[in-house]
Design a protein around this motif. Structure first.
Motif, mmCIF file in Angstrom:
data_model
loop_
_atom_site.group_PDB
_atom_site.id
_atom_site.type_symbol
_atom_site.label_atom_id
_atom_site.label_comp_id
_atom_site.label_asym_id
_atom_site.label_seq_id
_atom_site.Cartn_x
_atom_site.Cartn_y
_atom_site.Cartn_z
ATOM 1 N N THR A 131 -6.765 -2.490 3.202
ATOM 2 C CA THR A 131 -8.003 -3.258 3.302
ATOM 3 C C THR A 131 -7.836 -4.366 4.331
ATOM 4 O O THR A 131 -6.717 -4.842 4.573
ATOM 5 C CB THR A 131 -8.391 -3.910 1.957
ATOM 6 N N GLU A 140 0.834 -1.195 0.000
ATOM 7 C CA GLU A 140 0.000 0.000 0.000
ATOM 8 C C GLU A 140 0.877 1.257 0.000
ATOM 9 O O GLU A 140 1.737 1.422 0.861
ATOM 10 C CB GLU A 140 -0.913 0.032 1.230
ATOM 11 N N TYR A 196 2.026 -0.570 4.428
ATOM 12 C CA TYR A 196 1.437 -0.778 5.745
ATOM 13 C C TYR A 196 1.402 -2.239 6.168
ATOM 14 O O TYR A 196 1.833 -2.597 7.264
ATOM 15 C CB TYR A 196 0.020 -0.189 5.767
ATOM 16 N N THR A 208 -0.515 4.343 0.213
ATOM 17 C CA THR A 208 -1.179 5.288 1.104
ATOM 18 C C THR A 208 -2.149 4.537 2.000
ATOM 19 O O THR A 208 -2.525 3.385 1.721
ATOM 20 C CB THR A 208 -1.971 6.357 0.330
ATOM 21 N N LEU A 209 -2.580 5.193 3.059
ATOM 22 C CA LEU A 209 -3.539 4.604 3.992
ATOM 23 C C LEU A 209 -4.852 4.283 3.294
ATOM 24 O O LEU A 209 -5.566 3.345 3.681
ATOM 25 C CB LEU A 209 -3.770 5.562 5.156
ATOM 26 N N ARG A 210 -5.182 5.032 2.251
ATOM 27 C CA ARG A 210 -6.436 4.798 1.522
ATOM 28 C C ARG A 210 -6.476 3.412 0.882
ATOM 29 O O ARG A 210 -7.548 2.884 0.601
ATOM 30 C CB ARG A 210 -6.623 5.857 0.432
ATOM 31 N N ALA A 211 -5.309 2.831 0.643
ATOM 32 C CA ALA A 211 -5.250 1.529 -0.034
ATOM 33 C C ALA A 211 -5.365 0.349 0.938
ATOM 34 O O ALA A 211 -5.448 -0.803 0.508
ATOM 35 C CB ALA A 211 -3.947 1.420 -0.821
#
Length: 251
Positions: A109, A102, A162, A104-107
């Motif tokens: 899951t 990932e 992450y 970014t944090l948006r990625a």
């Protein structure tokens, strides 16, 4: 005439021997006279497994690090051959179908996090659960699991990745914790996490462009360096985290 006393076989165990670094570790150990046999555990028979071995030095056993029944069965077979004084866990996942580090944090899951934690942290813990009790109580032994420098919280300056970072940090804590418990019954035993460097394998293939010159190792180079580190470990190294060159890595 006095009856000859048999000496227990000296065993080395490589878990993940079908992978690039794991296979190189197994091959290097097969040529090491310090061990009578090298036990290789993997889900499938390594592609380069020798067709014949006159000295019977390498033994393959099927095992899945997330299948406790297969690990328990392998442990029974290993115990019948001797007591392992070296256990190397060379398993791990960074990317795959539907899985990528990932940026970014948006990625992030739940599915991806769960997958990398299972392979990178839970699996090695289960391996240790079943194989550490096989090590001798009165002889030096080493369990070493392949971690990664990016699993260091203190060395994290770039962020990202992450799942991989967090799963390797979890592995490091598991190794440190089991090292404390293991020392209570095996005072000569050592458990460590090792960073193999950036190795030219399928795991690192998509991320090699930024590797500095001279820092992309072949699997054979990494295996040789890691085994040199293992050979140099003293009792004070128990529970530690070390790079391929033996330098300690901050947690």
């Amino acid at each position: 005439m006095a009856e000859a006393v048999s000496t227990p076989a000296r065993l080395a165990v490589v878990v993940g021997g079908a992978g690039g670094v794991g296979g190189a570790l197994a091959r290097a150990l097969a040529g090491n006279p310090s061990y009578d046999r090298v036990i290789v555990l993997s889900r499938r028979l390594p592609a380069d497994w020798p067709a014949t071995d006159a000295q019977d030095r390498m033994v393959w056993m099927p095992a899945d690090i997330l299948d406790e029944d297969s690990l328990a069965a392998a442990a029974v077979r290993i115990a019948a051959l001797g007591a392992p004084t070296l256990i190397l866990i060379a398993t791990g996942i960074l990317h795959g179908e539907g899985l990528a580090p990932e940026k970014t944090l948006r990625a992030v899951t739940a599915e991806a996090l769960s997958r990398v934690f299972l392979v990178n942290a839970v699996g090695p813990a289960l391996v240790a659960k079943h194989l550490l009790p096989l090590t001798p109580r009165d002889q030096p032994s080493v369990l070493a699991a392949l971690s990664a420098r990016v699993g260091s919280i203190g060395d994290n300056r770039l962020g990202g990745w992450y799942g991989y970072r967090a799963s390797k940090a979890a592995l490091n804590m598991l190794i440190h914790t089991m090292a404390i418990e293991h020392r209570r019954t095996r005072p000569l035993g050592v458990c460590v996490a090792l960073h193999p460097g950036t190795v030219d394998t399928a795991l690192s293939a998509p991320f090699q462009t930024a590797v500095p010159d001279g820092r992309l190792f072949t699997a054979e180079q990494s295996a040789a360096a890691l085994l040199a580190v293992v050979d140099s470990l003293g009792l004070e190294a128990n529970g530690g985290f070390f790079a391929w060159d033996g330098a300690p890595i901050p947690w």
